[in-house]
Design a protein around this motif. Structure first.
Motif, PDB file in Angstrom:
ATOM      1  N   THR A   1      -3.215   6.255   1.085  1.00 21.20           N
ATOM      2  CA  THR A   1      -2.941   6.082   2.520  1.00 21.20           C
ATOM      3  C   THR A   1      -1.677   5.218   2.676  1.00 21.20           C
ATOM      4  N   GLY A   2      -0.940   5.449   3.748  1.00 18.61           N
ATOM      5  CA  GLY A   2       0.283   4.675   3.996  1.00 18.61           C
ATOM      6  C   GLY A   2       1.352   4.957   2.948  1.00 18.61           C
ATOM      7  N   ALA A   3       1.476   6.252   2.578  1.00 16.40           N
ATOM      8  CA  ALA A   3       2.416   6.618   1.507  1.00 16.40           C
ATOM      9  C   ALA A   3       3.818   6.914   2.045  1.00 16.40           C
ATOM     10  N   SER A   4       4.042   6.723   3.343  1.00 16.66           N
ATOM     11  CA  SER A   4       5.345   7.097   3.909  1.00 16.66           C
ATOM     12  C   SER A   4       6.409   6.021   3.759  1.00 16.66           C
ATOM     13  N   SER A   5       6.033   4.814   3.299  1.00 19.02           N
ATOM     14  CA  SER A   5       7.057   3.772   3.097  1.00 19.02           C
ATOM     15  C   SER A   5       6.497   2.658   2.221  1.00 19.02           C
ATOM     16  N   GLY A   6       7.384   1.750   1.833  1.00 18.20           N
ATOM     17  CA  GLY A   6       7.001   0.499   1.180  1.00 18.20           C
ATOM     18  C   GLY A   6       6.123   0.648  -0.058  1.00 18.20           C
TER      19      GLY A   6
ATOM     20  N   THR B   1      -0.960  10.499   2.589  1.00 21.62           N
ATOM     21  CA  THR B   1      -1.248  10.490   4.022  1.00 21.62           C
ATOM     22  C   THR B   1      -0.589   9.304   4.730  1.00 21.62           C
ATOM     23  N   ALA B   2      -0.273   9.521   6.004  1.00 19.81           N
ATOM     24  CA  ALA B   2       0.338   8.538   6.925  1.00 19.81           C
ATOM     25  C   ALA B   2       0.590   9.323   8.213  1.00 19.81           C
ATOM     26  N   ARG B   3       1.272   8.697   9.187  1.00 20.40           N
ATOM     27  CA  ARG B   3       1.589   9.453  10.402  1.00 20.40           C
ATOM     28  C   ARG B   3       2.920  10.194  10.291  1.00 20.40           C
TER      29      ARG B   3
ATOM     30  N   ALA C   1      -2.310  11.796   9.136  1.00 24.45           N
ATOM     31  CA  ALA C   1      -3.480  11.205   9.820  1.00 24.45           C
ATOM     32  C   ALA C   1      -3.105   9.880  10.462  1.00 24.45           C
ATOM     33  N   ASP C   2      -3.673   9.652  11.644  1.00 23.11           N
ATOM     34  CA  ASP C   2      -3.516   8.350  12.303  1.00 23.11           C
ATOM     35  C   ASP C   2      -4.803   7.555  12.070  1.00 23.11           C
ATOM     36  N   LEU C   3      -4.727   6.563  11.202  1.00 26.44           N
ATOM     37  CA  LEU C   3      -5.923   5.780  10.865  1.00 26.44           C
ATOM     38  C   LEU C   3      -6.250   4.758  11.953  1.00 26.44           C
ATOM     39  N   GLY C   4      -5.377   4.676  12.954  1.00 28.25           N
ATOM     40  CA  GLY C   4      -5.642   3.813  14.099  1.00 28.25           C
ATOM     41  C   GLY C   4      -6.669   4.453  15.038  1.00 28.25           C
TER      42      GLY C   4
ATOM     43  N   ASN D   1      -4.138   1.762   1.147  1.00 31.09           N
ATOM     44  CA  ASN D   1      -2.949   0.905   1.231  1.00 31.09           C
ATOM     45  C   ASN D   1      -2.460   0.710   2.661  1.00 31.09           C
ATOM     46  N   ALA D   2      -2.699   1.676   3.551  1.00 34.77           N
ATOM     47  CA  ALA D   2      -2.136   1.606   4.913  1.00 34.77           C
ATOM     48  C   ALA D   2      -2.546   0.295   5.581  1.00 34.77           C
ATOM     49  N   GLY D   3      -1.612  -0.309   6.258  1.00 34.37           N
ATOM     50  CA  GLY D   3      -1.937  -1.541   6.965  1.00 34.37           C
ATOM     51  C   GLY D   3      -0.698  -2.112   7.632  1.00 34.37           C
ATOM     52  N   PHE D   4      -0.921  -3.027   8.555  1.00 36.27           N
ATOM     53  CA  PHE D   4       0.209  -3.716   9.187  1.00 36.27           C
ATOM     54  C   PHE D   4      -0.226  -5.084   9.668  1.00 36.27           C
TER      55      PHE D   4
ATOM     56  N   VAL E   1      -5.157 -12.750  12.785  1.00 35.52           N
ATOM     57  CA  VAL E   1      -5.976 -11.553  12.589  1.00 35.52           C
ATOM     58  C   VAL E   1      -5.590 -10.865  11.274  1.00 35.52           C
ATOM     59  N   TYR E   2      -4.298 -10.875  10.964  1.00 32.70           N
ATOM     60  CA  TYR E   2      -3.860 -10.233   9.719  1.00 32.70           C
ATOM     61  C   TYR E   2      -4.499 -10.909   8.507  1.00 32.70           C
ATOM     62  N   TYR E   3      -4.407 -12.243   8.418  1.00 34.30           N
ATOM     63  CA  TYR E   3      -4.992 -12.949   7.272  1.00 34.30           C
ATOM     64  C   TYR E   3      -6.492 -12.683   7.189  1.00 34.30           C
TER      65      TYR E   3
ATOM     66  N   CYS F   1      -3.277  -7.808  -4.554  1.00 32.32           N
ATOM     67  CA  CYS F   1      -2.969  -8.881  -3.597  1.00 32.32           C
ATOM     68  C   CYS F   1      -1.502  -9.314  -3.686  1.00 32.32           C
ATOM     69  N   PRO F   2      -0.594  -8.555  -3.083  1.00 30.46           N
ATOM     70  CA  PRO F   2       0.821  -8.916  -3.141  1.00 30.46           C
ATOM     71  C   PRO F   2       1.129 -10.103  -2.233  1.00 30.46           C
ATOM     72  N   GLY F   3       2.228 -10.788  -2.563  1.00 31.46           N
ATOM     73  CA  GLY F   3       2.818 -11.757  -1.654  1.00 31.46           C
ATOM     74  C   GLY F   3       3.917 -11.046  -0.889  1.00 31.46           C
ATOM     75  N   PRO F   4       4.821 -11.815  -0.243  1.00 35.20           N
ATOM     76  CA  PRO F   4       5.887 -11.178   0.539  1.00 35.20           C
ATOM     77  C   PRO F   4       6.636 -10.115  -0.282  1.00 35.20           C
ATOM     78  N   THR F   5       6.731  -8.927   0.290  1.00 41.75           N
ATOM     79  CA  THR F   5       7.282  -7.775  -0.438  1.00 41.75           C
ATOM     80  C   THR F   5       8.261  -7.046   0.468  1.00 41.75           C
ATOM     81  N   ASP F   6       9.346  -6.565  -0.134  1.00 46.23           N
ATOM     82  CA  ASP F   6      10.351  -5.796   0.599  1.00 46.23           C
ATOM     83  C   ASP F   6       9.773  -4.464   1.041  1.00 46.23           C
ATOM     84  N   SER F   7       9.638  -4.260   2.341  1.00 49.58           N
ATOM     85  CA  SER F   7       9.113  -2.994   2.878  1.00 49.58           C
ATOM     86  C   SER F   7       9.389  -3.047   4.381  1.00 49.58           C
ATOM     87  N   GLU F   8       8.755  -2.169   5.138  1.00 44.03           N
ATOM     88  CA  GLU F   8       8.936  -2.209   6.593  1.00 44.03           C
ATOM     89  C   GLU F   8       7.958  -3.189   7.249  1.00 44.03           C
ATOM     90  N   PHE F   9       7.130  -3.835   6.403  1.00 42.17           N
ATOM     91  CA  PHE F   9       6.050  -4.685   6.917  1.00 42.17           C
ATOM     92  C   PHE F   9       6.556  -5.794   7.844  1.00 42.17           C
ATOM     93  N   ALA F  10       7.540  -6.595   7.354  1.00 37.76           N
ATOM     94  CA  ALA F  10       7.979  -7.781   8.106  1.00 37.76           C
ATOM     95  C   ALA F  10       8.511  -7.387   9.485  1.00 37.76           C
TER      96      ALA F  10
HETATM   97  N1  LIG Z   1       5.084  -6.256   2.588  1.00 41.72           N
HETATM   98  C1  LIG Z   1       4.388  -7.349   2.399  1.00 41.72           C
HETATM   99  O1  LIG Z   1       4.910  -8.479   2.412  1.00 41.72           O
HETATM  100  C2  LIG Z   1       2.912  -7.250   2.084  1.00 41.72           C
HETATM  101  C3  LIG Z   1       2.277  -8.322   1.443  1.00 41.72           C
HETATM  102  C4  LIG Z   1       0.911  -8.226   1.155  1.00 41.72           C
HETATM  103  C5  LIG Z   1       0.209  -7.079   1.496  1.00 41.72           C
HETATM  104  N2  LIG Z   1       0.845  -6.056   2.132  1.00 41.72           N
HETATM  105  C6  LIG Z   1       0.052  -4.863   2.475  1.00 41.72           C
HETATM  106  O2  LIG Z   1       0.597  -3.727   1.829  1.00 41.72           O
HETATM  107  C7  LIG Z   1       0.206  -2.541   2.527  1.00 41.72           C
HETATM  108  C8  LIG Z   1       1.425  -1.655   2.703  1.00 41.72           C
HETATM  109  O3  LIG Z   1       2.360  -2.302   3.548  1.00 41.72           O
HETATM  110  P1  LIG Z   1       3.922  -2.273   3.268  1.00 41.72           P
HETATM  111  O4  LIG Z   1       4.362  -3.636   2.957  1.00 41.72           O
HETATM  112  O5  LIG Z   1       4.267  -1.172   2.343  1.00 41.72           O
HETATM  113  O6  LIG Z   1       4.437  -1.971   4.764  1.00 41.72           O
HETATM  114  P2  LIG Z   1       5.106  -0.672   5.408  1.00 41.72           P
HETATM  115  O7  LIG Z   1       6.352  -0.307   4.690  1.00 41.72           O
HETATM  116  O8  LIG Z   1       5.174  -0.960   6.864  1.00 41.72           O
HETATM  117  O9  LIG Z   1       4.025   0.490   5.144  1.00 41.72           O
HETATM  118  C9  LIG Z   1       2.833   0.575   5.874  1.00 41.72           C
HETATM  119  C10 LIG Z   1       2.236   1.969   5.682  1.00 41.72           C
HETATM  120  O10 LIG Z   1       1.011   2.034   6.439  1.00 41.72           O
HETATM  121  C11 LIG Z   1       1.035   3.203   7.235  1.00 41.72           C
HETATM  122  N3  LIG Z   1       0.319   3.003   8.491  1.00 41.72           N
HETATM  123  C12 LIG Z   1       0.455   1.983   9.383  1.00 41.72           C
HETATM  124  N4  LIG Z   1      -0.294   2.215  10.474  1.00 41.72           N
HETATM  125  C13 LIG Z   1      -0.916   3.423  10.260  1.00 41.72           C
HETATM  126  C14 LIG Z   1      -1.791   4.233  11.036  1.00 41.72           C
HETATM  127  N5  LIG Z   1      -2.179   3.886  12.290  1.00 41.72           N
HETATM  128  N6  LIG Z   1      -2.239   5.403  10.505  1.00 41.72           N
HETATM  129  C15 LIG Z   1      -1.842   5.803   9.283  1.00 41.72           C
HETATM  130  N7  LIG Z   1      -1.000   5.084   8.500  1.00 41.72           N
HETATM  131  C16 LIG Z   1      -0.538   3.919   8.995  1.00 41.72           C
HETATM  132  C17 LIG Z   1       2.516   3.475   7.514  1.00 41.72           C
HETATM  133  O11 LIG Z   1       2.713   4.874   7.752  1.00 41.72           O
HETATM  134  P3  LIG Z   1       3.141   5.563   9.147  1.00 41.72           P
HETATM  135  O12 LIG Z   1       3.818   4.536  10.004  1.00 41.72           O
HETATM  136  O13 LIG Z   1       4.019   6.705   8.741  1.00 41.72           O
HETATM  137  O14 LIG Z   1       1.839   6.042   9.722  1.00 41.72           O
HETATM  138  C18 LIG Z   1       3.146   3.072   6.188  1.00 41.72           C
HETATM  139  O15 LIG Z   1       3.134   4.155   5.297  1.00 41.72           O
HETATM  140  C19 LIG Z   1      -0.413  -3.029   3.843  1.00 41.72           C
HETATM  141  O16 LIG Z   1      -1.815  -2.966   3.750  1.00 41.72           O
HETATM  142  C20 LIG Z   1       0.053  -4.477   3.946  1.00 41.72           C
HETATM  143  O17 LIG Z   1      -0.824  -5.260   4.688  1.00 41.72           O
HETATM  144  C21 LIG Z   1       2.173  -6.106   2.421  1.00 41.72           C
END
Ligand SMILES: NC(=O)c1ccc[n+]([C@@H]2O[C@H](COP(=O)([O-])OP(=O)(O)OC[C@H]3O[C@@H](n4cnc5c(N)ncnc54)[C@H](OP(=O)(O)O)[C@@H]3O)[C@@H](O)[C@H]2O)c1
Length: 253
Positions: free
Chosen positions: A8-13, A32-34, A59-62, A87-90, A151-153, A180-189
């Motif tokens: 899940t959440g395979a579209s980025s990061g 899967t992702a949106r 899929a929209d997991l929201g 993996n999907a999350g924000f 809420v995230y923590y 359990c990653p720490g701060p990671t380069d992705s779209e998360f921040a």
């Molecule tokens: N980056 C960090 O610093 C960090 C640190 C610790 C843990 N994490 C965790 O790592 C995981 C991946 O995050 P990332 O850092 O790779 O961030 P990211 O680049 O923003 O990726 C998040 C992924 O989750 C998917 N997603 C979000 N909302 C969704 C929804 N409603 N339905 C389906 N898919 C959804 C996104 O896909 P679409 O938008 O295409 O749906 C995207 O593929 C998350 O669980 C995050 O909490 C991240």
């Protein structure tokens, strides 16, 4: 019959990097992702480069019905499922009282409810596979409270606790790991509106590094990538919680 790993959440990061890692180590994948366009592009690249079967299911997991439809599709198409990567999350940054309620509730739906729902729906399939596994992406945030990202923590503490319990219940039958990653380069921040937070200015790992470590160590119940993140978690265990949350309050701003 081939055995697939659903990511899940395979579209980025981190999710995209996990897909690359699993494809390289010989897994057939369901992505899967949106953002389907991104998934299709990645799928084409992985098919070409590694000769694996890669399926895409948007899929929209929201939306709880999005989770149910995803699980139904995987079951109906009878893709033998060996791996589930939740993996999907924000996240979301700022004082709880000032942040949009809808975003907090959506976060719990994606980070927690969808993960539990998907796991429960797909466990029977997984248990029929050879060497089945679940990899849940938690965070170093799981180990403490996180004011300004409350809420995230809390959602990640849930993921860690749930994963540890499942690992014990399914020991010897399904391997369960919490990455359990720490701060990671992705779209998360950016999505969490946390790009300016000190936490992300203190240095990040790449998604590729995190994914590599996660896949290599998925036989362990808890995986913390990177020495600095490990030290952060270890030092947190001997620091009074009151002090820990003060520090978190500052670095999450
Ligand atoms: N980056 C960090 O610093 C960090 C640190 C610790 C843990 N994490 C965790 O790592 C995981 C991946 O995050 P990332 O850092 O790779 O961030 P990211 O680049 O923003 O990726 C998040 C992924 O989750 C998917 N997603 C979000 N909302 C969704 C929804 N409603 N339905 C389906 N898919 C959804 C996104 O896909 P679409 O938008 O295409 O749906 C995207 O593929 C998350 O669980 C995050 O909490 C991240």
């Amino acid at each position: 019959m081939s055995q697939y790993t659903l990511i899940t959440g395979a579209s980025s990061g981190i999710g995209e990097s996990l897909a690359r890692e699993y494809a390289e180590s010989g897994h057939d994948l369901i992505l899967t992702a949106r953002r389907t366009d991104r998934l299709e592009k990645l799928a084409a690249e992985l098919r070409e480069r590694h000769g694996r079967s890669v399926e895409v299911v948007s899929a929209d997991l929201g939306d709880p019905s999005g989770v149910a439809e995803l699980a139904d599709t995987v079951i109906a198409r009878d893709w033998g499922l060996q791996g589930l990567v939740n993996n999907a999350g924000f996240g979301d940054s700022g004082p709880f009282a000032k942040r949009p309620r809808e975003k907090q509730l959506a976060m719990i739906q994606v980070n927690v409810t969808a993960l539990v729902d998907l796991t429960h729906r797909l466990l029977p399939q997984l248990q029929r596979a050879q060497a089945p596994f679940i990899l849940n992406v938690a965070s170093v945030a799981a180990f403490q409270a996180g004011p300004n990202m409350a809420v995230y923590y809390a959602s990640k503490a849930f993921v860690l606790s749930f994963s540890e319990s499942l690992a014990e219940e399914l020991r010897g039958r399904v391997s369960v790991s919490a990455l359990c990653p720490g701060p990671t380069d992705s779209e998360f921040a950016e999505r969490a509106e946390a790009s300016k937070a000190k936490l992300f200015k203190m240095g990040t790992m790449t998604s590729q590094q995190v994914a590599e470590i996660g896949v290599k160590n998925q036989n362990r119940t808890i995986v913390i990538p990177g020495v600095r993140n490990k030290m952060m978690v270890w030092s947190g265990k001997v620091t009074p919680r009151a002090l820990l949350r003060r520090v978190a309050y500052r670095i999450n701003r």
